[in-house]
Design a protein around this motif. Structure first.
Motif, short mmCIF file in Angstrom:
data_model
loop_
_atom_site.label_atom_id
_atom_site.label_comp_id
_atom_site.label_asym_id
_atom_site.label_seq_id
_atom_site.Cartn_x
_atom_site.Cartn_y
_atom_site.Cartn_z
N LYS A 147 -37.67 -31.87 -8.80
CA LYS A 147 -36.68 -31.27 -9.40
C LYS A 147 -36.09 -30.23 -9.08
N ALA A 148 -36.41 -29.85 -7.87
CA ALA A 148 -36.11 -28.45 -7.13
C ALA A 148 -34.40 -28.66 -6.66
N THR A 149 -33.98 -27.61 -7.01
CA THR A 149 -32.47 -27.71 -6.31
C THR A 149 -32.27 -26.48 -5.45
N ARG A 150 -33.36 -25.48 -5.23
CA ARG A 150 -33.14 -24.57 -4.58
C ARG A 150 -34.56 -23.76 -3.95
N ILE A 151 -34.91 -23.72 -2.76
CA ILE A 151 -36.20 -23.25 -2.07
C ILE A 151 -35.93 -22.05 -1.36
N GLU A 152 -36.45 -21.02 -1.82
CA GLU A 152 -36.48 -19.88 -1.04
C GLU A 152 -37.15 -19.78 0.05
N PRO A 153 -36.69 -19.18 1.07
CA PRO A 153 -37.48 -18.96 2.34
C PRO A 153 -38.86 -18.31 2.05
N LYS A 154 -39.71 -18.50 2.99
CA LYS A 154 -41.00 -17.87 2.80
C LYS A 154 -40.90 -16.29 2.63
N GLN A 155 -41.71 -15.55 1.75
CA GLN A 155 -41.64 -14.27 1.47
C GLN A 155 -42.99 -13.88 2.21
N ASP A 156 -43.10 -12.39 2.54
CA ASP A 156 -44.20 -12.09 3.08
C ASP A 156 -45.30 -11.70 2.32
N ASN A 157 -45.27 -11.15 1.05
CA ASN A 157 -46.26 -10.47 0.17
C ASN A 157 -46.22 -10.85 -1.10
#
Length: 717
Positions: free
Chosen positions: A40-50
């Motif tokens: 159901k995802a419409t948005r996937i954020e870039p990989k964060q660091d912490n």
């Protein structure tokens, strides 16, 4: 010497290539793989660091987090390399799924097939990580009565799936403790709600309940090594104007929160904070406030960071009173910027321990040039404002390797008992071998035990794969627990390694190798069926022996270049097909194993003598054995050749000496030597003794008859 130099150069080149490949980073996860976990995802954020996660949304609703296991767990698989997984976790602590990104487990790559692995990881879908998950096992509850979730294991791959399960749980719980409120522990210091006295602004400053921090223009110029006038974004009115002036206070204690916010404001703040959340007030003014002009309410500030124990703790703006905080504070300050920041429980912030605030200064000289510098100030709170709790005793789970030993306790005990018995037989081999028939019965029974229990049941077949897995694991990050995962394999390897320096390689190859036991039993069948055995001439036999050493060197060098390729080439061993999977795999592997076993019907232990790279590796170490236990006498080889002719493995030379690098120590030569009716030298000596006795008997008869003849003869006068 020339060959040695070439081999040395080749090994060094292989090591350098391996170091190069080992530094190659994992390929980044494709969004389509994350989408498969969260349809159901419409948005996937870039990989964060912490922490390193991908935040997944449906519009503005957080669906959960996706993360890679290698960011949280370094647990190595049975192959010696980690199993790389992509894991999806909902905010409620529910696993949405697990996807295998990369693995090197031989039993799945070249044995059972990867589908068995994929079917196993499907069991994680919709599992709550609050409930312990175990693979197999017999109990449905833990020791304290809590329920557990049991997964079906994969037959013949117990170690691999147990390691995978541990990897999933370690990774998921690590993410949950950092991002999910329900998984965070409560602080070790809790504010004393009964402690309050009215204090004004100056009194709060005097007692350090409210703290003041001023950064001058000169400090910034020194840190940036540039004059502050070069930065056009700063509106400098005078050189004495503070670059940044901050006031900050911890608001959870009544002595601070009630005095600054008032009775109603403090009650409102307390109601807005969730369980175990904490609040920090920051007020700033000057050329560089703690947030930029375009700061978005209810977000995290980029300029300001709270740190404790060298760990950055993220602050979240509460947007308290719609941002109009100065108007609701009991403060003489009328101008500036003020925010109340929320500290979430998973951050683990302890107000009774030293911490610090960090202001990250970043200034632009022009669109292309930017200068940055961090400034820190201690955040120290009065410990009398808190109830200090003792750190709760954390129940450490039983290590996975120890759990494996506990679950297979009876197998461990039986294996150790068998090894003690075998050691006694070898130590007292001359006394035991005098009873030839009983010894042959014992050897047949032990080989049957090796095949059925150690091999087919306990999966204790050692492999050359274990050797180069160990070689690749050696280094500063060496972890013994990887090799403790399979107790039977660990015990057999430990015993074999020690025995190499006492008896040589023969103790394992002749007694503890399940595939070797299977070949020897086929030899028995060949004798019963009167199958003619092919005798290989000594010169050809000596040359064919080198094949296994060439195979071993090739496999080890390949392992340093490509572990996957080495695992494929290690299929030269038929152990996985015949013992581990009991011929339940694709027909080319089965045909190959059957051909080798079939050749063993005509050439005794053909595979062991000419092909086995494991035997070659053990023979190389076995050359350093301390004792030569197999007794020889003067007649051996000069002229007696009985032991040589009876040695089916071809390890006795014409001169009677024994090649310990090829000997499997079946002890047949010792049985011959210690039995009067088999040893040619003993038989010959017995014949000589009989002849001597016969001559003595005849001489005695003659001696007895002589006096009678003398008495009958007349004497002369």
């Amino acid at each position: 010497m020339q060959a040695h130099s070439v081999l040395s150069v080749a090994l060094r080149a292989a090591c350098l290539l391996w170091l190069f490949f080992s530094q190659t980073l994992y390929a980044s996860v494709d969004n389509s793989e994350i989408q498969a976990l969260f349809p159901k995802a419409t948005r996937i954020e870039p990989k964060q660091d912490n922490p390193p996660v991908y935040s997944v949304y449906q519009l503005d609703d957080l669906l959960g987090y996706a993360f890679e296991s290698q960011d949280y767990s370094s647990l190595q698989g049975f192959s010696g390399k980690p199993i790389r997984l992509l894991i999806g976790l909902e905010p409620q602590g529910i696993l949405v799924g697990v996807k295998v990104l990369e693995h090197h487990e031989p039993v799945f790559l070249h044995g059972l097939g990867e589908q068995a692995l994929f079917d196993f990881v499907e069991q994680y879908r919709q599992q709550d990580i609050r409930t312990p998950i175990v693979v197999g096992g017999r109990q449905a509850t833990t020791v304290d009565g809590t329920s557990i979730t049991q997964f079906d294991g994969v037959s013949k791959a117990t170690v691999s799936v147990v390691i995978l399960n541990e990897t999933v749980l370690v990774s998921a719980l690590s993410v949950a403790r950092q991002l999910l409120d329900d998984f965070a522990g409560s602080p070790l210091a809790t504010p004393r709600s009964d402690l309050f006295e009215p204090l004004d602004w100056q009194q709060l400053l005097d007692r350090s309940y409210l703290q003041h921090w001023e950064i001058s223009q000169a400090e910034v110029e020194q840190s940036l090594n540039q004059h502050i006038a070069y930065f056009p974004d700063l509106d400098i009115e005078s050189p004495e104007q503070p670059f940044s002036e901050l006031y900050f206070a911890y608001l959870n204690t009544p002595n601070t929160g009630r005095n600054l916010l008032g009775e109603a404001g403090f009650a409102r703040l307390t109601s807005e904070l969730k369980a175990n959340e904490q609040a920090l007030l920051v007020i700033s003014s000057g050329l560089y406030p703690h947030v930029p002009d375009d700061f978005i309410p209810a977000s995290a500030p980029s300029r300001l960071v709270l740190t404790q124990n060298d760990k950055a703790i993220e602050l979240h703006d509460m947007n308290y009173n719609n941002g109009d905080i100065l108007g609701s504070l009991n403060t003489p300050i009328s101008e500036g910027v003020a925010h109340i920041f929320r500290i979430k429980p998973h951050a683990g912030f302890n107000p009774a321990e030293p911490a610090s605030l960090q202001l990250n200064v970043s200034l632009r000289r022009n669109p292309l040039v930017e200068s940055s510098a961090p400034f820190t100030h201690p955040l120290t709170l009065d410990s009398t404002l808190f109830d200090i709790q003792a750190a709760p005793a954390v129940h450490k789970p039983v290590p996975v390797w120890l759990r494996m030993w506990q679950e297979r306790g009876w197998q461990v005990g039986l294996t150790l008992l068998a090894l003690v018995l075998l050691s006694m037989v070898f130590m007292f081999q001359h006394r035991i071998s005098r009873h030839g028939q009983a010894f042959h019965v014992f050897r047949a029974g032990f080989l049957l035990f090796t095949l059925l229990f150690l091999g087919l049941y306990a999966q204790g077949q050692l492999s050359v794969v274990n050797i180069f897995t160990l070689l690749l694991a050696l280094g500063p990050d060496f972890d013994l627990t990887v090799f403790l995962m399979d107790p039977v394999i660990f015990i057999l390897w430990s015993f074999t390694f020690v025995s190499l320096f006492i008896w040589g390689r023969g103790l394992f190859c002749g007694w503890l190798c399940p595939f070797g036991a299977l070949q020897e039993m086929l030899g028995w069948i060949a004798k019963k069926l009167n199958i003619k055995q092919l005798k290989i001439a000594d010169p050809l036999h000596q040359k064919l022996q080198w094949i296994k050493y060439v195979i071993l060197v090739g496999l080890v060098l390949t392992a340093f270049l490509s572990l996957t390729l080495a695992e494929r080439l290690a299929e030269v061993e038929p152990f996985k097909t015949s013992i581990t999977l009991f011929f339940m795999r694709s027909w080319p592997f089965v045909l190959y194993a059957l051909i080798l076993l079939g050749m063993g019907l005509f050439v005794h232990k053909f595979y062991c003598r000419y092909v086995c790279p494991l035997g070659a590796g053990l023979a190389m170490l076995g050359k350093f054995h301390l004792f030569s236990w197999l007794k020889r006498i003067d007649a051996c080889g000069k002229p007696c050749q009985h032991c040589k002719n009876s040695c089916e493995i071809g390890a006795i030379k014409r001169d009677g000496s024994i090649d310990y690098g090829e000997c499997i120590q079946c002890l047949e030569c010792i049985v011959i030597l210690n039995n009067d009716n088999q040893c040619v030298a003993t038989i010959s000596a017995e014949k000589q003794a009989r002849k001597a006795r016969k001559r003595l008997e005849q001489r005695d008869i003659i001696a007895t008859d002589t006096p009678w003849r003398d008495a009958a003869t007349p004497t002369q006068g």
